[in-house]
Design an enzyme around this catalytic site. Structure first.
Site, PDB file in Angstrom:
ATOM      1  CG  ASP A  35       0.537  -1.549   7.757  1.00 15.34           C
ATOM      2  OD1 ASP A  35       1.461  -2.354   7.985  1.00 15.34           O
ATOM      3  OD2 ASP A  35       0.696  -0.312   7.759  1.00 15.34           O
ATOM      4  CG  ASP A  94       4.856   2.789   7.378  1.00  9.12           C
ATOM      5  OD1 ASP A  94       3.929   3.368   6.775  1.00  9.12           O
ATOM      6  OD2 ASP A  94       4.672   1.801   8.114  1.00  9.12           O
ATOM      7  CG  HIS A  95       4.006   0.001   4.182  1.00 10.18           C
ATOM      8  ND1 HIS A  95       3.953  -1.313   4.579  1.00 10.18           N
ATOM      9  CD2 HIS A  95       3.584   0.719   5.245  1.00 10.18           C
ATOM     10  CE1 HIS A  95       3.497  -1.385   5.830  1.00 10.18           C
ATOM     11  NE2 HIS A  95       3.263  -0.155   6.253  1.00 10.18           N
ATOM     12  CG  HIS A 140      -0.430   0.050   2.524  1.00 12.75           C
ATOM     13  ND1 HIS A 140       0.369  -0.934   3.063  1.00 12.75           N
ATOM     14  CD2 HIS A 140      -0.536   0.993   3.505  1.00 12.75           C
ATOM     15  CE1 HIS A 140       0.710  -0.610   4.294  1.00 12.75           C
ATOM     16  NE2 HIS A 140       0.179   0.575   4.585  1.00 12.75           N
ATOM     17  CG  HIS A 165      -3.948   0.063   6.804  1.00 11.82           C
ATOM     18  ND1 HIS A 165      -3.893   0.622   8.053  1.00 11.82           N
ATOM     19  CD2 HIS A 165      -2.770   0.400   6.202  1.00 11.82           C
ATOM     20  CE1 HIS A 165      -2.727   1.262   8.193  1.00 11.82           C
ATOM     21  NE2 HIS A 165      -2.041   1.138   7.083  1.00 11.82           N
ATOM     22  CG  HIS A 214       0.049   4.244   4.754  1.00  9.57           C
ATOM     23  ND1 HIS A 214      -0.658   3.480   5.654  1.00  9.57           N
ATOM     24  CD2 HIS A 214      -0.804   5.203   4.319  1.00  9.57           C
ATOM     25  CE1 HIS A 214      -1.890   3.962   5.753  1.00  9.57           C
ATOM     26  NE2 HIS A 214      -2.010   5.002   4.953  1.00  9.57           N
ATOM     27  CG  HIS A 267       3.846  -1.892  11.483  1.00  4.64           C
ATOM     28  ND1 HIS A 267       4.669  -0.794  11.611  1.00  4.64           N
ATOM     29  CD2 HIS A 267       3.092  -1.677  10.375  1.00  4.64           C
ATOM     30  CE1 HIS A 267       4.415   0.058  10.615  1.00  4.64           C
ATOM     31  NE2 HIS A 267       3.466  -0.458   9.850  1.00  4.64           N
TER      32      HIS A 267
HETATM   33 FE    FE Z   1       2.632   0.569   8.090  1.00  2.42          FE
HETATM   34 ZN    ZN Z   2       0.096   1.522   6.618  1.00  2.00          ZN
END
Ligand code: FE
Ligand code: ZN
Length: 255
Positions: free
Chosen positions: A133, A60-61, A56, A114, A58, A171
């Site tokens: 996530d 942090d990905h 996805h 998410h 985001h 995570h």
């Molecule tokens: Fe994440």
């Molecule tokens: Zn995420």
């Protein structure tokens, strides 16, 4: 021939994953939380990155996408419905698509909730699913974009995988998830046992990921939203699992 998986922590609580197809040596990074850490892991293994599989949009990905593509000229595969937000994307993936990594194959499932375009990669021959996530060990992703109905349907796809399937989530949230889970499912002895083992593993600095579909079916309160014990704990009048799931998610957001 099987895939090899390397897992290492990145940023504050992310996991990065490298997947190598043993037959051809093709290597995919599943999401790119930190290009430096991923490059260091590749160099330590002597592996060359050929693919990035994003779950996805985001940061942090996907934050390492462009730096990694710059170095490796790797192909970036990402969710069709978020293609405009995936840096450097080359190919779009959606429900049912078969994605090749050398001689290995992952089937893609769309798991909105998410984010609306979230996808997961299931290497069925290897019993390994990279779930981003969507589901966490004893938890699930926050509903930033989707509805409880969508997330429940997405989690149900994971619940339907073979029970021994390993779930590689993005995570390390397990200990906090466990503290919440026991508030809803106090009589669940499998959960009580898992809680103790999680505390021990974290105290020893060990990852609690991957878990398995069987572990999550037995102990994850979000997957157990339809179970009588959880419904009693929630004191809901409506025995609908989606309503219970939505209530569990609301409570976890405030926990
Ligand atoms: Fe994440
Ligand atoms: Zn995420």
């Amino acid at each position: 021939m099987p895939i090899e998986i390397r897992q290492f922590p990145c940023l504050s609580d992310n996991y990065a994953y490298l997947v190598r197809d043993s037959e051809t040596g093709a290597v995919a990074a599943i999401d790119t939380p930190d290009a430096k850490a991923i490059n260091a892991a590749l160099d330590a293994q002597g592996w060359a990155l050929t693919h990035i599989f994003n779950t996805h949009w985001h940061p942090d990905h996907t934050g390492g996408n462009l730096a990694l593509k710059d170095r490796w000229e790797c192909a970036i595969i990402g969710p069709k419905d978020e293609a405009a937000k995936i840096p450097g994307i080359d190919a779009q993936a959606d429900e049912g698509d078969l994605i090749r990594l050398g001689a290995s194959t992952a089937i893609v499932h769309a798991t909105p909730g998410h984010t609306l375009g979230h996808i997961i990669y299931h290497f069925t021959d290897d019993g390994a699913a990279f779930v981003g996530d969507t589901i966490f060990a004893l938890g699930c992703g926050r509903l930033f974009e989707g509805t409880p109905e969508q997330m429940w349907a997405s989690l149900s796809k994971i619940a339907a995988m073979p029970p021994e399937t390993k779930l590689y989530c993005a995570h390390e949230y397990t200990e906090a998830n466990a503290r919440f889970a026991v508030t809803l499912d106090a009589g669940n002895s499998a959960l009580a046992q898992r809680y103790q083992s999680i505390i021990g593993m974290r105290a020893a600095g060990m990852p609690t990921v991957p878990s398995t579909v069987a572990d999550e079916l037995a102990t994850n309160p979000f997957l157990r939203a339809g179970a009588a014990e959880i419904q009693t704990a929630l004191a809901l009048k409506d025995p609908d699992p989606v309503a219970a799931f939505a209530e569990i998610r609301r409570r976890k957001d405030r926990f």
